[in-house]
Design a protein around this motif. Structure first.
Motif, mmCIF file in Angstrom:
data_model
loop_
_atom_site.group_PDB
_atom_site.id
_atom_site.type_symbol
_atom_site.label_atom_id
_atom_site.label_comp_id
_atom_site.label_asym_id
_atom_site.label_seq_id
_atom_site.Cartn_x
_atom_site.Cartn_y
_atom_site.Cartn_z
ATOM 1 N N ASP A 28 0.858 -1.177 0.000
ATOM 2 C CA ASP A 28 0.000 0.000 0.000
ATOM 3 C C ASP A 28 0.897 1.231 0.000
ATOM 4 N N LYS A 29 0.824 2.031 -1.056
ATOM 5 C CA LYS A 29 1.709 3.186 -1.168
ATOM 6 C C LYS A 29 1.465 4.234 -0.089
ATOM 7 N N GLY B 30 0.308 -1.008 -4.267
ATOM 8 C CA GLY B 30 1.639 -1.077 -3.685
ATOM 9 C C GLY B 30 2.677 -0.233 -4.402
ATOM 10 N N ALA B 31 3.915 -0.313 -3.899
ATOM 11 C CA ALA B 31 4.991 0.482 -4.483
ATOM 12 C C ALA B 31 6.345 -0.045 -4.012
ATOM 13 N N VAL B 32 7.391 0.450 -4.670
ATOM 14 C CA VAL B 32 8.771 0.172 -4.281
ATOM 15 C C VAL B 32 9.393 1.507 -3.892
ATOM 16 N N VAL B 33 9.833 1.627 -2.660
ATOM 17 C CA VAL B 33 10.392 2.886 -2.181
ATOM 18 C C VAL B 33 11.788 3.072 -2.775
ATOM 19 N N ARG B 34 11.972 4.148 -3.543
ATOM 20 C CA ARG B 34 13.247 4.370 -4.234
ATOM 21 C C ARG B 34 14.270 4.991 -3.254
ATOM 22 N N TYR C 209 7.844 2.640 -8.699
ATOM 23 C CA TYR C 209 8.733 3.325 -7.770
ATOM 24 C C TYR C 209 8.015 4.482 -7.081
ATOM 25 N N MET C 210 8.312 4.676 -5.811
ATOM 26 C CA MET C 210 7.764 5.780 -5.028
ATOM 27 C C MET C 210 8.923 6.518 -4.365
#
Length: 352
Positions: free
Chosen positions: A156-157, A230-234, A286-287
């Motif tokens: 969850d972003k 969702g997301a991937v934290v950069r 990416y976030m």
């Protein structure tokens, strides 16, 4: 998919075959040649297995040849090395920390924040000046390989700050004490995992967050866990390494340093291959964090490294090396003007 992973770290089947054909007739395999347990999630055709083959053939030219024995289960490979079935081990730095606390601390949270720092740190592993910390008992480091940045994957972003991670379930490798402590520090709930179920816990919703290298995105199908929200934290929270550990008594004197020098010479090429893997994650996932959140993460990771060093989880000499590297890359960083709090052994060859 397999082509991407075979090319990772510059290991190509073609190169291995070329080396084999050049030396197979010139040098028969020694019956007493030591063996090395090699963990590669993708098996005998994976990138680490291919690299081990390349290194073994290079070693035969220089007096430290060995026979790679490939495993797809890291725990089994490590156990077989411990009980003497193999004379060496190639596995992740988290697993090998018990055999060498110095190189085993290079995966420390926030220790190497970017690839420029990784290059400086891992190239230094080939220096003879570090010989004293490369040997611990009958174990010696034969090289350290980059395996990519570890990112935070969330389902969850909205989980975009440390505060919002509180109460969430986070997968933690059961054999890594540092992960469990860090998860508890942010008020989250650690869920014990290993390589075999790490991705599935995230994908099926059993955990809300995992920390994984970008190379795991496709083979573990982590896009299933990201889904639409969702997301991937950069923001890399660690740099994953693979490490070569030798049982000194089974190799010719000087073998460890020779192998480390060879591995360090290959570092620029290896790192370029690793950088490409980050691009396998679609940009849409990416976030980015705010500058304030990045500062919070950086502060928390520094405090955690210091605390875990005092508890004996991380090696203070390795943390000193990584701080020097970070400040060489960014001399304006806040920590560069702060005193060193790491508990460093007197025989550390890295000067403050």
């Amino acid at each position: 998919m397999s082509n991407v992973f075979r090319s990772l770290l510059g290991a190509t089947t073609a190169m291995a075959l070329l080396l084999v054909s050049g030396f197979a007739q010139a040098q028969a395999k020694d019956k007493t040649e030591p063996s090395i347990c090699v963990f590669d999630y993708l098996g005998a055709k994976g990138p680490i297995a291919n690299l081990a083959t390349e290194y073994s053939l290079e070693g035969r030219k220089n007096g430290y040849g060995f026979k790679p024995v490939v495993y797809t289960n890291e725990a089994v490979a490590t156990k077989d090395f411990e009980i003497g079935k193999c004379d060496g081990l190639v596995a992740t730095g988290i697993r090998t920390r018990r055999f060498n606390s110095f190189t085993g601390s290079l995966d420390a949270i926030g220790g190497l924040p970017n690839y420029e720092a990784v290059l400086l740190a891992l190239k230094s592993m080939g220096s003879g000046q570090l010989q004293s910390v490369m040997e611990q008992g009958d174990y010696e480091v034969g090289g350290v390989l980059p395996f990519g940045a570890a990112y935070i994957f969330v389902n969850d972003k909205d989980i975009n700050t440390l505060a919002k991670a509180a109460g969430k379930k986070i997968a933690a490798l059961a054999h890594d004490e540092s992960q469990i402590k860090l998860i508890e520090q942010v008020g989250a709930q650690p869920v014990a995992a290993d390589v075999s179920n790490y991705g599935s816990l995230f994908n099926n919703g059993a955990v809300d967050i995992i920390v994984a290298p970008s190379i795991a995105y496709q083979p573990l199908e982590l896009y299933k866990g990201i889904r639409k929200r969702g997301a991937v934290v950069r923001f890399p929270v660690a740099m994953v390494t693979y490490q070569i550990i030798l049982r000194k008594s089974k190799f010719q004197p000087g073998s460890g340093l020779k192998l480390r020098k060879y591995v360090s010479q290959e570092m620029p090429k290896a790192l370029e291959a690793v950088k490409k893997v980050d691009k396998l994650i679609p940009e849409k996932y990416y976030m980015d964090l705010s500058d304030a959140d990045k500062a919070d993460y950086t502060r928390m990771m520094r405090e955690s490294r210091i605390a875990l060093s005092k508890e004996g989880v991380y090696d203070g000499c390795a943390l000193r090396l990584m701080k020097k590297v970070r400040c060489a890359v960014d001399g304006a960083a806040a920590e560069c003007g702060l005193p060193e709090e790491y508990k460093v052994a007197a025989n550390c060859p890295v000067r403050p």
